[in-house]
Design an enzyme around this catalytic site. Structure first.
Site, PDB file in Angstrom:
ATOM      1  N   CYS A   1       4.356   7.497   3.390  1.00 13.31           N
ATOM      2  CA  CYS A   1       3.040   7.928   3.889  1.00 13.31           C
ATOM      3  C   CYS A   1       2.758   7.419   5.287  1.00 13.31           C
ATOM      4  O   CYS A   1       2.516   8.200   6.208  1.00 13.31           O
ATOM      5  CB  CYS A   1       1.968   7.449   2.920  1.00 13.31           C
TER       6      CYS A   1
ATOM      7  N   LYS B   1      -8.198  11.961   5.567  1.00  8.46           N
ATOM      8  CA  LYS B   1      -6.969  11.507   4.908  1.00  8.46           C
ATOM      9  C   LYS B   1      -6.009  10.881   5.926  1.00  8.46           C
ATOM     10  O   LYS B   1      -5.437   9.802   5.701  1.00  8.46           O
ATOM     11  CB  LYS B   1      -6.294  12.700   4.202  1.00  8.46           C
TER      12      LYS B   1
HETATM   13  N1  SAJ Z   1       2.531  -3.163   5.083  1.00 11.81           N
HETATM   14  C1  SAJ Z   1       2.603  -4.193   6.012  1.00 11.81           C
HETATM   15  N2  SAJ Z   1       1.488  -4.969   6.198  1.00 11.81           N
HETATM   16  C2  SAJ Z   1       0.342  -4.781   5.494  1.00 11.81           C
HETATM   17  C3  SAJ Z   1       0.277  -3.734   4.554  1.00 11.81           C
HETATM   18  C4  SAJ Z   1       1.390  -2.937   4.366  1.00 11.81           C
HETATM   19  O1  SAJ Z   1       3.617  -4.398   6.675  1.00 11.81           O
HETATM   20  O2  SAJ Z   1      -0.618  -5.537   5.721  1.00 11.81           O
HETATM   21  C5  SAJ Z   1       3.698  -2.287   4.880  1.00 11.81           C
HETATM   22  C6  SAJ Z   1       4.201  -2.302   3.444  1.00 11.81           C
HETATM   23  O3  SAJ Z   1       5.127  -3.335   3.235  1.00 11.81           O
HETATM   24  C7  SAJ Z   1       4.846  -0.932   3.333  1.00 11.81           C
HETATM   25  C8  SAJ Z   1       3.983  -0.048   4.233  1.00 11.81           C
HETATM   26  O4  SAJ Z   1       3.276  -0.943   5.081  1.00 11.81           O
HETATM   27  O5  SAJ Z   1       6.151  -0.955   3.828  1.00 11.81           O
HETATM   28  C9  SAJ Z   1       3.014   0.861   3.498  1.00 11.81           C
HETATM   29  O6  SAJ Z   1       2.397   0.176   2.444  1.00 11.81           O
HETATM   30  P1  SAJ Z   1       0.870   0.369   2.015  1.00 11.81           P
HETATM   31  O7  SAJ Z   1       0.619  -0.458   0.827  1.00 11.81           O
HETATM   32  O8  SAJ Z   1      -0.015   0.185   3.182  1.00 11.81           O
HETATM   33  O9  SAJ Z   1       0.708   1.909   1.685  1.00 11.81           O
HETATM   34  P2  SAJ Z   1       1.512   3.013   0.840  1.00 11.81           P
HETATM   35  O10 SAJ Z   1       2.357   3.776   1.793  1.00 11.81           O
HETATM   36  O11 SAJ Z   1       2.153   2.438  -0.366  1.00 11.81           O
HETATM   37  O12 SAJ Z   1       0.279   3.941   0.373  1.00 11.81           O
HETATM   38  C10 SAJ Z   1      -0.632   4.439   1.353  1.00 11.81           C
HETATM   39  C11 SAJ Z   1      -2.055   4.132   0.861  1.00 11.81           C
HETATM   40  N3  SAJ Z   1      -3.007   4.292   1.955  1.00 11.81           N
HETATM   41  C12 SAJ Z   1      -3.948   3.393   2.229  1.00 11.81           C
HETATM   42  O13 SAJ Z   1      -4.057   2.348   1.633  1.00 11.81           O
HETATM   43  C13 SAJ Z   1      -4.897   3.741   3.328  1.00 11.81           C
HETATM   44  C14 SAJ Z   1      -2.399   5.024  -0.320  1.00 11.81           C
HETATM   45  O14 SAJ Z   1      -3.745   4.833  -0.716  1.00 11.81           O
HETATM   46  C15 SAJ Z   1      -2.168   6.489   0.036  1.00 11.81           C
HETATM   47  O15 SAJ Z   1      -2.483   7.364  -1.035  1.00 11.81           O
HETATM   48  C16 SAJ Z   1      -0.692   6.647   0.362  1.00 11.81           C
HETATM   49  O16 SAJ Z   1      -0.425   5.830   1.516  1.00 11.81           O
HETATM   50  C17 SAJ Z   1      -0.438   8.121   0.636  1.00 11.81           C
HETATM   51  O17 SAJ Z   1       0.134   8.791  -0.239  1.00 11.81           O
HETATM   52  O18 SAJ Z   1      -0.867   8.629   1.657  1.00 11.81           O
END
Ligand code: SAJ
Length: 418
Positions: free
Chosen positions: A253, A199
């Site tokens: 997260c 995780k």
């Molecule tokens: N972000 C970037 N660049 C990217 C992708 C995301 O800057 O290429 C930023 C987003 O804008 C945001 C942050 O990262 O601010 C997080 O966004 P995210 O879409 O990566 O993830 P979360 O936090 O919404 O959800 C994550 C997910 N984890 C993964 O995809 C590995 C989700 O599946 C998990 O269940 C969740 O964390 C959790 O609860 O742990």
């Protein structure tokens, strides 16, 4: 069989509703009276596609009961949130330990306890198991983390593969049987520690990859290159998947899980450095903003600066660990005329929101696009420019502008402005 879901937040409540749909009798338990009364009154703040219908269906089935004291059940599924202590780098497991203590009070022989909350490695066996062992019952215990994406939560709860990490094979088998009734994805059977690590690896992988993208953006800016085109081309390679740069990493997260992973491990270099790189992006956006104003001969104190986006990512309403709020707070040190706007966010704490998009953009000298909401992609920039009567700077930190709209000075993160 009755399942008690402990913690009725963003994960617990939708999970409880899905368990009802799968045919279980469910008792939802939360220590927070306000949460319980909000659910009873139907005032739920979870804005996820499909959730509302799922929840109403669960309520009308009469197989979902809720309350603020734990009820004897056969299975306990824990989804209380785990956070960082004092916004530092150490896990605060207080609420999780309290939840497991509550379960211990009513535990019977043969019960199954499932932990879904994200925890530092080793927590299930070294911290939670001893709490249950103290009651001298014969029980089963498994760590089965939630892995759902905010914005697509209901679909992913059902469709994603599930990690099932029992403390022994019988615990794994029993936990798997619970999920099997509603999960369409695969069941990945393992032990509790491997499940905890997996995780945390997932979110750490994303964090480090985003930090790489952010570093590449700053590097490309310095060289006069275009990080967005370069990443797109690099990603055409079959084994390359660089994430996207942006104004920093927000949400609940990715900002905490890598700290959980290295909690107590002094040797981390890459993960620690990645957290720093991402945390520094809002300050970089502010530097770019101030430099743009200076290039135009404008005094930031006399300029109206508009931050578009308070949600931590596009098309969600969640402002936790919002980059927009950080950028806003940093800019306020340079200007009294900073406003923030977001069509979805309802709670702005001490940040000053504009009434609506039109109000926000009125008289703007600089507009910073922080969140990639679809609504922002559809803005008619030309008609706004006509009303502004000046040539504002548009800073796009998400690469949503495919071309420069007439009348604007367009600056993209990761791309030298022309
Ligand atoms: N972000 C970037 N660049 C990217 C992708 C995301 O800057 O290429 C930023 C987003 O804008 C945001 C942050 O990262 O601010 C997080 O966004 P995210 O879409 O990566 O993830 P979360 O936090 O919404 O959800 C994550 C997910 N984890 C993964 O995809 C590995 C989700 O599946 C998990 O269940 C969740 O964390 C959790 O609860 O742990």
């Amino acid at each position: 069989m009755r399942i008690c879901v402990v913690g009725l937040g963003y994960i617990g409540l939708p999970t409880a509703a899905i368990l009802v749909k799968a045919g279980y009798d469910v008792f939802g338990y939360d220590v927070n009276d306000l949460t319980i009364s909000a659910i009873r009154d139907g005032k739920i703040s979870i804005e996820e596609p499909g959730f509302e219908d799922l929840f109403r269906e669960a309520l009308s089935s009469k197989r979902l009961h809720i309350g603020n004291s734990i009820q004897v059940s056969d299975v306990y599924m824990v989804a209380v949130s785990t956070s960082l202590k004092d916004e530092g780098q150490k896990a605060d497991l207080g609420p999780l330990k309290a939840a497991v203590k509550d379960i211990a009070e009513v535990l019977k022989d043969g019960d199954l306890v499932i932990i879904e909350s994200t925890v530092p490695p080793g927590t299930t066996v070294t911290l939670l198991k001893p709490i249950l062992d103290a009651k001298k019952r014969h029980y089963y215990l498994a760590f089965c983390p939630e892995r759902v994406l905010p914005g697509d939560l209901v679909r992913e709860l059902v469709n994603n593969d599930r990690i099932i990490g029992g403390i022994d094979p019988e615990s794994t088998k029993r936990a798997k049987a619970i999920y099997k009734r509603f999960v369409k994805g695969r069941m990945l059977e393992t032990d509790a520690l491997t499940a905890e690590l997996a995780k945390l690896f997932e979110n750490t992988y994303r964090t480090v990859n985003i930090a790489l993208a952010n570093e590449l953006a700053i590097l490309a800016e310095g060289l006069g290159g275009d990080v967005w085109s370069a990443i797109e081309i690099a990603n055409s390679h079959p084994r390359v998947h660089i994430h996207l740069p942006g104004p920093g990493v927000g949400g609940y997260c990715l900002t905490k899980d890598p700290w959980f992973l290295i909690d107590g491990y002094e040797g981390s270099k890459i993960i620690k450095e990645s957290m720093k790189v991402n945390a520094n992006m809002p300050a970089h956006v502010v530097e770019v903003t101030l430099a743009a104003l200076q290039a135009q001969g404008k005094d930031p104190r006399r300029s109206k600066i508009v931050v578009l986006g308070a949600a931590y990512k596009g098309n969600v309403a969640d402002p936790r660990e919002s980059q927009g709020f950080r950028i806003y707070a940093l800019l306020r040190k340079h200007s009294d005329n900073v406003v923030i706007q977001d069509p979805y966010v309802k709670e702005y704490r001490n940040h000053r929101p504009a009434k609506d998009l039109n109000d926000a953009l009125k008289g703007a000298d600089v507009i910073i696009i922080v969140t990639e909401h679809d609504i922002y992609k559809k803005i008619n920039w030309d008609s706004i420019w006509k009303k502004l009567g000046k040539d504002p700077v548009l800073i796009d930190t998400r690469n949503i502008m495919k071309k420069r709209p007439d009348g604007y000075i367009l600056i993209k993160l990761g791309k030298r402005s022309k």
